[in-house]
Design a protein around this motif. Sequence first.
Motif, short mmCIF file in Angstrom:
data_model
loop_
_atom_site.label_atom_id
_atom_site.label_comp_id
_atom_site.label_asym_id
_atom_site.label_seq_id
_atom_site.Cartn_x
_atom_site.Cartn_y
_atom_site.Cartn_z
N TYR A 27 0.81 -1.22 0.00
CA TYR A 27 0.00 0.00 0.00
C TYR A 27 0.85 1.27 0.00
N GLU A 28 2.02 1.22 0.63
CA GLU A 28 2.90 2.39 0.62
C GLU A 28 3.38 2.70 -0.79
N GLU A 29 3.80 1.65 -1.50
CA GLU A 29 4.26 1.84 -2.88
C GLU A 29 3.10 2.26 -3.78
N LEU A 30 1.94 1.67 -3.56
CA LEU A 30 0.75 2.06 -4.33
C LEU A 30 0.40 3.52 -4.07
N SER A 31 0.62 3.96 -2.85
CA SER A 31 0.34 5.35 -2.49
C SER A 31 1.18 6.30 -3.35
#
Length: 194
Positions: free
Chosen positions: A149-153
């Motif tokens: 989710y951090e990378e997707l953010s």
Amino acid sequence: MDKEQIERVIEEIKSSGSLEMFGDIIEALQQPIFTYCYHMLGHRQEAEDAVQEVFIKAYEHIDKYTKSDSFSAWVYKIAYHHCLNLINRRKLYRMVPFLKRGMAAVSQNEGEIRVDHEQVSYPLHQAMSRLSAEDRNLIILRVIEEKGYEELSVLLNKKPATLRKQYERALRKCKHYLQLQKGGEVNEAYKAIR
């Protein structure tokens, strides 16, 4: 090639414009970008063409790349927008039938709707094709590309918590579409996204 090596090569490409060095970048990112485009578009030939276009755009606009994102995230953004444009163009052709009359008809038997069963089952592909491009993008990046989710953010410019909720809603929709289908292969597809 790891992220740090890619960043060093990109800096050299920016200063020299070396197309040969960009070939190393393509080699490192081509397969993941192809897999992403393939799942977004659902057609092998379209995905192959899209990958070429994405890397051409990346090279042409490499001076606009900044280190605030990783280079691979920047290329995924280009791929997302390119695939979205292709999907929207498809919708336009469906909505304006007289545009298609003048175009040569392409047979579905020519591989237009081929699905790679090693990557995703046909029922799952059918269910995902009913999702919006944004929801499909999120599922592909989260499940198939295994992005956190951090990378997707960073990729999607949204908060991780927002993406988590959007992902859960998209999964529920996908599961609903799978339940509408029948057969043993559907059960395997349903298990794949649980």
